[in-house]
Design a protein around this motif. Structure first.
Motif, short mmCIF file in Angstrom:
data_model
loop_
_atom_site.label_atom_id
_atom_site.label_comp_id
_atom_site.label_asym_id
_atom_site.label_seq_id
_atom_site.Cartn_x
_atom_site.Cartn_y
_atom_site.Cartn_z
N UNK A 14 0.82 -1.22 0.00
CA UNK A 14 0.00 0.00 0.00
C UNK A 14 0.85 1.26 0.00
N UNK A 15 2.01 1.20 0.58
CA UNK A 15 2.91 2.34 0.61
C UNK A 15 4.32 1.78 0.53
N UNK A 16 5.25 2.56 0.02
CA UNK A 16 6.60 2.05 -0.12
C UNK A 16 7.61 3.17 0.04
N UNK A 17 8.80 2.76 0.44
CA UNK A 17 9.87 3.72 0.69
C UNK A 17 10.24 4.48 -0.58
N UNK A 18 10.34 3.77 -1.70
CA UNK A 18 10.77 4.40 -2.95
C UNK A 18 9.83 5.53 -3.36
N UNK A 19 8.53 5.26 -3.32
CA UNK A 19 7.56 6.28 -3.71
C UNK A 19 7.58 7.47 -2.77
N UNK A 22 10.13 8.62 -1.02
CA UNK A 22 11.33 9.42 -1.30
C UNK A 22 11.15 10.26 -2.55
N UNK A 23 10.54 9.68 -3.57
CA UNK A 23 10.36 10.43 -4.82
C UNK A 23 9.45 11.64 -4.62
N UNK A 24 8.35 11.44 -3.89
CA UNK A 24 7.44 12.58 -3.69
C UNK A 24 8.10 13.68 -2.88
N UNK A 32 19.94 5.69 -5.77
CA UNK A 32 19.12 5.28 -6.92
C UNK A 32 18.47 3.94 -6.64
N UNK A 33 19.21 3.02 -6.02
CA UNK A 33 18.63 1.72 -5.68
C UNK A 33 17.52 1.86 -4.64
N UNK A 34 17.65 2.81 -3.73
CA UNK A 34 16.58 3.07 -2.77
C UNK A 34 15.30 3.50 -3.49
N UNK A 35 15.44 4.41 -4.44
CA UNK A 35 14.26 4.90 -5.16
C UNK A 35 13.70 3.87 -6.13
N UNK A 36 14.49 2.89 -6.48
CA UNK A 36 14.01 1.83 -7.36
C UNK A 36 13.50 0.62 -6.58
N UNK A 37 13.57 0.70 -5.25
CA UNK A 37 13.10 -0.40 -4.42
C UNK A 37 14.03 -1.60 -4.41
#
Length: 287
Positions: A1-6, A8-10, A50-55
């Protein structure tokens, strides 16, 4: 339902580069900070961020998360949410079972002259006193305030500060989704709201998080007019995700008079004094 990558991007997209000392020109097309800039400012490698934002990165340390929170100007609530999202893969938080001790329900009987509710992390109202039922104008068990605000009342109904209420609800559900990512009933509620409300979809995409604690809550009641109440949320230590909520009026105010009028309406009916679920032996089920 929610994720770290998303998340961080917002948050990266909201940071003004000039505010963090990065010069810009007309050729810059990125909204907010670039990933490379966040990595540099937080002291982590570009590849790792980058790997963080890509999950694809697992188990970022608390030091890395705190550095990212500093760069992204996260407040305490957002910072806590960031840490919970990062821990989801290694430690899942068990979804509350929805059971309440009968003693908690008896506390509602002790709240006089003010609406009082017991509510869970999904914003299901499990139980409420008679003034709560009169305030909402409907039976309390089965009421979900998120569904009520977005799908039943909308901006023309009971909630005098409807816009603010919607922000609070979405922010709370974002926190709940980060805390209880395996709750299927929460996921179903979020999906229902997203289908039924364009405003919910728009606010959800912003990934804002808000903690419910206390503050003004105004209702436009069809029988007694405007009720400007103060809401206090009391967490129940042995009931994860469950809170006792009490709505009080300033003594001598028109709202206090309105609540007394509601009470008099209750006294002139044969309705029960409390609106609560029927208890099974020793336990009450949450809604």
């Amino acid at each position: 339902m929610d994720d770290l990558a998303g998340f961080l991007r917002t948050r990266r997209s909201r940071i003004d580069p000039v505010a963090v000392g990065i010069p810009t020109d007309r050729r810059r097309r990125v909204e907010g900070l670039r990933r490379e800039e966040v990595a540099h400012l937080s002291g982590v490698s570009v590849d790792y961020y980058i790997r963080l934002e890509q999950g694809r990165a697992t188990e970022p340390s608390d030091q890395v998360l705190d550095a990212l929170a500093r760069v992204l100007y996260l407040d305490d609530t957002e910072c806590g949410h960031l840490h919970r999202l990062a821990r989801q893969r290694r430690r899942r938080t068990k979804t509350p079972n929805g059971h309440l001790r009968p003693e908690l329900l008896r506390v509602l009987d002790l709240v006089l002259g003010a609406p009082a509710l017991i509510m869970n992390h999904r914003l299901d109202v499990i139980a409420g006193n008679s003034l709560a039922r009169l305030l909402y104008g409907r039976p309390i068990p089965g009421l979900n305030t998120a569904r009520h605000i977005f799908l039943a009342e909308a901006e023309r109904g009971l909630y005098a500060d409807w816009d603010t209420c919607t922000l609070d609800v979405v922010g709370h559900l974002r926190l709940a989704a980060g805390t209880y990512p395996d709750d299927p009933r929460l996921a179903s509620l979020i999906g229902e709201l997203a289908i039924g409300s364009e405003r919910f979809r728009r606010l959800w995409s912003r990934a804002d998080v808000r903690a419910r604690t206390h503050g003004r809550k105004a209702y436009r009641h069809p029988l007694v007019g405007l009720l400007e109440l103060h809401q206090e949320n009391f967490a129940l230590p042995d009931q994860p995700g469950v809170e006792l909520i009490v709505l009080t009026a300033t003594p001598g105010s028109s709202t206090a008079v309105g609540l007394r009028l509601l009470e008099s309406l209750e006294e002139n009916t044969d309705a029960p004094t409390n609106s609560r679920p029927e208890p099974s032996p020793g336990i009450c089920q949450g809604g």
